[in-house]
Every structure is written in structure tokens, then in C-alpha cells.
Design a protein around this motif. Sequence first.
Motif, PDB file in Angstrom:
ATOM      1  N   ARG A 202      66.877 -57.427  24.302  1.00 61.32           N
ATOM      2  CA  ARG A 202      66.236 -58.519  25.037  1.00 61.32           C
ATOM      3  C   ARG A 202      64.824 -58.190  25.512  1.00 61.32           C
ATOM      4  NH1 ARG A 202      70.163 -59.247  29.301  1.00 61.32           N
ATOM      5  NH2 ARG A 202      68.786 -58.513  30.913  1.00 61.32           N
ATOM      6  N   SER A 203      64.577 -56.918  25.831  1.00 58.02           N
ATOM      7  CA  SER A 203      63.260 -56.548  26.365  1.00 58.02           C
ATOM      8  C   SER A 203      62.150 -56.812  25.336  1.00 58.02           C
ATOM      9  CB  SER A 203      63.259 -55.076  26.790  1.00 58.02           C
ATOM     10  OG  SER A 203      63.563 -54.248  25.694  1.00 58.02           O
ATOM     11  N   PHE A 204      62.464 -56.708  24.037  1.00 57.59           N
ATOM     12  CA  PHE A 204      61.451 -57.000  23.007  1.00 57.59           C
ATOM     13  C   PHE A 204      61.317 -58.498  22.781  1.00 57.59           C
ATOM     14  CE2 PHE A 204      63.274 -52.833  21.781  1.00 57.59           C
ATOM     15  CZ  PHE A 204      62.161 -52.061  22.062  1.00 57.59           C
ATOM     16  N   VAL A 205      62.457 -59.179  22.828  1.00 63.52           N
ATOM     17  CA  VAL A 205      62.447 -60.631  22.603  1.00 63.52           C
ATOM     18  C   VAL A 205      61.635 -61.326  23.698  1.00 63.52           C
ATOM     19  CG1 VAL A 205      63.913 -62.689  22.476  1.00 63.52           C
ATOM     20  CG2 VAL A 205      64.631 -60.566  21.347  1.00 63.52           C
ATOM     21  N   ALA A 206      61.727 -60.777  24.912  1.00 64.56           N
ATOM     22  CA  ALA A 206      61.009 -61.372  26.053  1.00 64.56           C
ATOM     23  C   ALA A 206      59.510 -61.457  25.782  1.00 64.56           C
ATOM     24  CB  ALA A 206      61.277 -60.559  27.318  1.00 64.56           C
ATOM     25  N   GLY A 207      58.985 -60.523  24.991  1.00 64.96           N
ATOM     26  CA  GLY A 207      57.543 -60.478  24.764  1.00 64.96           C
ATOM     27  C   GLY A 207      57.072 -61.252  23.536  1.00 64.96           C
ATOM     28  N   LEU A 208      57.978 -62.008  22.904  1.00 69.21           N
ATOM     29  CA  LEU A 208      57.578 -62.713  21.674  1.00 69.21           C
ATOM     30  C   LEU A 208      56.833 -64.018  21.945  1.00 69.21           C
ATOM     31  CD1 LEU A 208      60.770 -62.315  19.457  1.00 69.21           C
ATOM     32  CD2 LEU A 208      58.693 -60.900  19.504  1.00 69.21           C
ATOM     33  N   GLY A 209      55.884 -64.317  21.078  1.00 70.48           N
ATOM     34  CA  GLY A 209      55.189 -65.601  21.145  1.00 70.48           C
ATOM     35  C   GLY A 209      53.811 -65.500  21.764  1.00 70.48           C
ATOM     36  N   GLY A 210      53.501 -64.343  22.336  1.00 71.36           N
ATOM     37  CA  GLY A 210      52.201 -64.195  22.994  1.00 71.36           C
ATOM     38  C   GLY A 210      51.237 -63.292  22.238  1.00 71.36           C
ATOM     39  N   GLY A 211      51.668 -62.790  21.075  1.00 69.80           N
ATOM     40  CA  GLY A 211      50.785 -61.978  20.255  1.00 69.80           C
ATOM     41  C   GLY A 211      50.701 -60.506  20.632  1.00 69.80           C
ATOM     42  N   GLY A 212      51.599 -60.015  21.495  1.00 60.22           N
ATOM     43  CA  GLY A 212      51.531 -58.612  21.929  1.00 60.22           C
ATOM     44  C   GLY A 212      52.228 -57.637  20.996  1.00 60.22           C
ATOM     45  N   ALA A 213      52.357 -56.378  21.452  1.00 61.69           N
ATOM     46  CA  ALA A 213      52.926 -55.302  20.631  1.00 61.69           C
ATOM     47  C   ALA A 213      54.395 -55.540  20.297  1.00 61.69           C
ATOM     48  CB  ALA A 213      52.774 -53.967  21.366  1.00 61.69           C
ATOM     49  N   ALA A 241      59.156 -70.839  21.743  1.00 58.61           N
ATOM     50  CA  ALA A 241      58.162 -69.942  21.133  1.00 58.61           C
ATOM     51  C   ALA A 241      58.833 -68.695  20.560  1.00 58.61           C
ATOM     52  CB  ALA A 241      57.098 -69.559  22.168  1.00 58.61           C
ATOM     53  N   GLN A 242      59.810 -68.149  21.294  1.00 63.27           N
ATOM     54  CA  GLN A 242      60.536 -66.970  20.803  1.00 63.27           C
ATOM     55  C   GLN A 242      61.320 -67.345  19.545  1.00 63.27           C
ATOM     56  OE1 GLN A 242      62.793 -66.218  24.358  1.00 63.27           O
ATOM     57  NE2 GLN A 242      61.196 -64.977  25.300  1.00 63.27           N
ATOM     58  N   GLU A 243      61.972 -68.487  19.585  1.00 65.65           N
ATOM     59  CA  GLU A 243      62.755 -68.943  18.429  1.00 65.65           C
ATOM     60  C   GLU A 243      61.863 -69.102  17.195  1.00 65.65           C
ATOM     61  OE1 GLU A 243      65.795 -72.366  18.530  1.00 65.65           O
ATOM     62  OE2 GLU A 243      64.073 -73.218  17.470  1.00 65.65           O
ATOM     63  N   ARG A 244      60.694 -69.725  17.413  1.00 67.02           N
ATOM     64  CA  ARG A 244      59.793 -69.971  16.290  1.00 67.02           C
ATOM     65  C   ARG A 244      59.332 -68.655  15.673  1.00 67.02           C
ATOM     66  NH1 ARG A 244      55.287 -72.207  18.505  1.00 67.02           N
ATOM     67  NH2 ARG A 244      56.597 -73.726  19.564  1.00 67.02           N
ATOM     68  N   PHE A 245      58.962 -67.696  16.544  1.00 64.05           N
ATOM     69  CA  PHE A 245      58.532 -66.397  16.041  1.00 64.05           C
ATOM     70  C   PHE A 245      59.637 -65.747  15.218  1.00 64.05           C
ATOM     71  CE2 PHE A 245      58.294 -61.884  15.926  1.00 64.05           C
ATOM     72  CZ  PHE A 245      56.973 -61.613  15.670  1.00 64.05           C
ATOM     73  N   LEU A 246      60.842 -65.737  15.760  1.00 61.82           N
ATOM     74  CA  LEU A 246      61.965 -65.062  15.092  1.00 61.82           C
ATOM     75  C   LEU A 246      62.257 -65.688  13.730  1.00 61.82           C
ATOM     76  CD1 LEU A 246      64.146 -64.578  18.273  1.00 61.82           C
ATOM     77  CD2 LEU A 246      63.340 -62.710  16.783  1.00 61.82           C
ATOM     78  N   GLY A 256      71.347 -66.270  23.535  1.00 65.35           N
ATOM     79  CA  GLY A 256      70.469 -66.379  24.697  1.00 65.35           C
ATOM     80  C   GLY A 256      70.671 -67.681  25.434  1.00 65.35           C
ATOM     81  N   TYR A 257      70.062 -67.758  26.609  1.00 67.99           N
ATOM     82  CA  TYR A 257      70.246 -68.918  27.475  1.00 67.99           C
ATOM     83  C   TYR A 257      69.785 -70.214  26.796  1.00 67.99           C
ATOM     84  CZ  TYR A 257      70.991 -65.521  31.275  1.00 67.99           C
ATOM     85  OH  TYR A 257      71.456 -64.516  32.068  1.00 67.99           O
ATOM     86  N   ARG A 258      68.838 -70.105  25.836  1.00 66.40           N
ATOM     87  CA  ARG A 258      68.386 -71.297  25.125  1.00 66.40           C
ATOM     88  C   ARG A 258      69.551 -72.025  24.445  1.00 66.40           C
ATOM     89  NH1 ARG A 258      64.216 -74.000  23.109  1.00 66.40           N
ATOM     90  NH2 ARG A 258      64.184 -74.630  20.923  1.00 66.40           N
ATOM     91  N   TYR A 259      70.561 -71.263  24.012  1.00 65.74           N
ATOM     92  CA  TYR A 259      71.679 -71.857  23.268  1.00 65.74           C
ATOM     93  C   TYR A 259      72.953 -71.934  24.096  1.00 65.74           C
ATOM     94  CZ  TYR A 259      68.207 -70.330  20.043  1.00 65.74           C
ATOM     95  OH  TYR A 259      67.005 -70.098  19.452  1.00 65.74           O
ATOM     96  N   GLY A 260      73.026 -71.134  25.148  1.00 66.37           N
ATOM     97  CA  GLY A 260      74.221 -71.170  25.982  1.00 66.37           C
ATOM     98  C   GLY A 260      74.374 -69.911  26.793  1.00 66.37           C
ATOM     99  N   ARG A 261      74.719 -70.081  28.064  1.00 64.63           N
ATOM    100  CA  ARG A 261      74.995 -68.943  28.945  1.00 64.63           C
ATOM    101  C   ARG A 261      76.436 -68.512  28.733  1.00 64.63           C
ATOM    102  NH1 ARG A 261      71.388 -68.223  33.628  1.00 64.63           N
ATOM    103  NH2 ARG A 261      69.605 -69.540  33.162  1.00 64.63           N
TER     104      ARG A 261
END
Length: 278
Positions: A202-213, A241-246, A256-261
Motif C-alpha cells: 500500500r505504501s507504494f500505491v499511495a504515491g501513484l498518480g503524481g509522477g514520483g519515484a 488516479a491510482q487505478e488509472r496508473f495501475l 482497496g477502499y475504492r472497491y470495498g472496505r
Amino acid sequence: RAKRGRLGHAFYHQGEEEAVARRLTLEEALRRAFAADELELHYQPRVEMPAGRIRSLEALVRWRHPERGLVPPGEFITAAEEGGLIGELDRWVREAACRQLARWQGEGIAVPVAVNVSAVELRNEGLAESIGEALRRHGVAGRLLEVEITESAAMEDPERSVTVLGAIKAEGVAVSIDDFGTGYSSLSYLKRLPADHLKIDRSFVAGLGGGGADEDIVRAIIAVAGSLGLEVIAEGVETEAQERFLLEAGCRLAQGYRYGRPVPAAEMARLLRAARGA
Ligand code: C2E
Ligand code: CA
Ligand code: CA
Ligand code: CA
């Protein structure tokens, strides 16, 4: 000075004793929780992006404490590990998951359920046999159960993990390498691990969509998984944005919470029935 030092020392000891006492209380409370049937499993879907069709579930343990309410595992897994209770906890989880699967099988709504196996339990000689025994006793097909082992647990004793995971897979049970990217895998061992899925932490997924490392890291993980024939599951997907990147990077499965807790079994059953249009 000396007096203050002694005082400091005394306080230090007092603090230490309090910490030990707190842990003992938590351990004792946890022991009682088993007896009082206060543990329960919640289920979170793993879905196909973007539509969100449920492919499988992850079972996550919760403690319904009479005074404190629903306690998340982060607050008691460590105590269970330190108090030697984690084996019992993981066994309880397997048992509860198999019982639930048998019920869902009977209702025609069963999908595979993944259970977490701790590093301690991975060292248990009889793990694969205990899993197989639970499956047979409940009449549940091996393909309906999966296990998640963290990358760091798998790499503690890689040779042993190859053997244990191989025995688990021989029961027909799929294996996920959990929290991938946070451990230190040697690619040559990763290649030998009998696994089916690789879960991006999750720690990597959190950073997706913003163009970082994190984006480069996630692309690299997806490439490694692809070359090893492992299916990737991204955990902790919360945003579009995370979904689109993936999806663009070639990852189709997410949790993830986007699809269900995570939700109790009864609520998950409703979701599974709705998905079948039943
Ligand atoms: P994990 O295996 O990495 O499980 C995923 C955790 O991420 C769960 O927390 C889940 O509720 C949370 N999560 C899922 N989607 C999202 C999201 O979109 N955003 C955020 N912020 N969080 C999300 P939970 O249930 O609190 O579990 C924490 C950890 O406790 C688990 O991490 C696992 O390591 C451990 N655990 C849970 N159940 C068991 C169990 O039955 N046995 C063992 N040994 N460990 C367990
Ligand atoms: Ca997990
Ligand atoms: Ca995880
Ligand atoms: Ca995690």
C-alpha cells in the motif's frame, strides 16, 4: 547527581514493568478472547479493475472487545506474536475461513478467500498439513483457500519457504507474497518461491498518480512479476488516479477502499449474491 541518577534508574524500571504488565494484560485478554469467541473475520474484496468484479477476498481478523469495541489487528498481532499466541490465532483464522467457505459453497456464492499467515506460523512444520486437514474436514476445495505470506517472512529462511509454500500449493492452495517491495528479496529466491500472486504494498500505491519515484518502483515490480509469471494485486487502491496508473502499467487486480472496505461475513454474502444477480 547520584541521587537523581538513581531516581532516573528507578523510574526507568518502573516504566519497563508497566510495559510488561500492559503486555501481559493484553496477552491474557487475548487468551480470554479465544475462549469467549470474541474474534471475528471481516472480508475485503480483491477486484478486477476498472469494473470492480470480485475475484477473491482477503480475510482480516478483528477482535470484538466487550468494552473497547472493534479492535483492529495492528493492536494485538504483535502481542500475539510475542506471547506465543500467533499460531493459535492463525489456526483460528484458518478454521473460521474454512467454516465460512463451506457455508458459502452450500449457498453457491463461494469465491477464493485468502488468509494471512504470520512469519512465526511459516516456521511451523505442520502448517501445510494443518491447512489440508481443515479443508478436508470442512469439505472445502483447495482452490477456494489462499494464503498470504509477507515478503519479509518468506525471506527469513528462503530455502525453508520454498519447501513450506510448495507443500501448501500441493494442497491446491494458492500463495500470495504480501507487502511486496518492503522486504529485501533476492530475485533468485523469488524466482524459486512457489507463489501465484504478488501484492504491491500500500505504501507504494499511495504515491501513484503524481509522477514520483513510487511510479517507477511500481512499474518495476509489475515487470518483475510478469517475468516470473506472478499475477499482481495492488493493495490500498483508493483513488481513480491510482487505478488509472495501475491499469496503464499492466496491473488488473486491486484491493482497496475504492472497491470495498473489509466487512463482516453477512454483509459480504449480500455483496456476493448481488454480484451473481441472485
Ligand atoms: P495486510 O495483510 O497488509 O492487510 C491489508 C490492510 O490494509 C488491512 O488492515 C486493510 O483493512 C487495509 N486496507 C485495505 N484497503 C485499504 C485502503 O484502500 N486504504 C487503507 N488505508 N487501508 C486499506 P487491517 O485489517 O487493519 O490489518 C492490518 C494487518 O494485520 C494486515 O495487513 C496483516 O498484516 C495483519 N493481519 C490481519 N489479519 C490477520 C490474520 O488473520 N493473521 C495474521 N497473522 N495477521 C493478520
Ligand atoms: Ca495480507
Ligand atoms: Ca498486504
Ligand atoms: Ca500491508
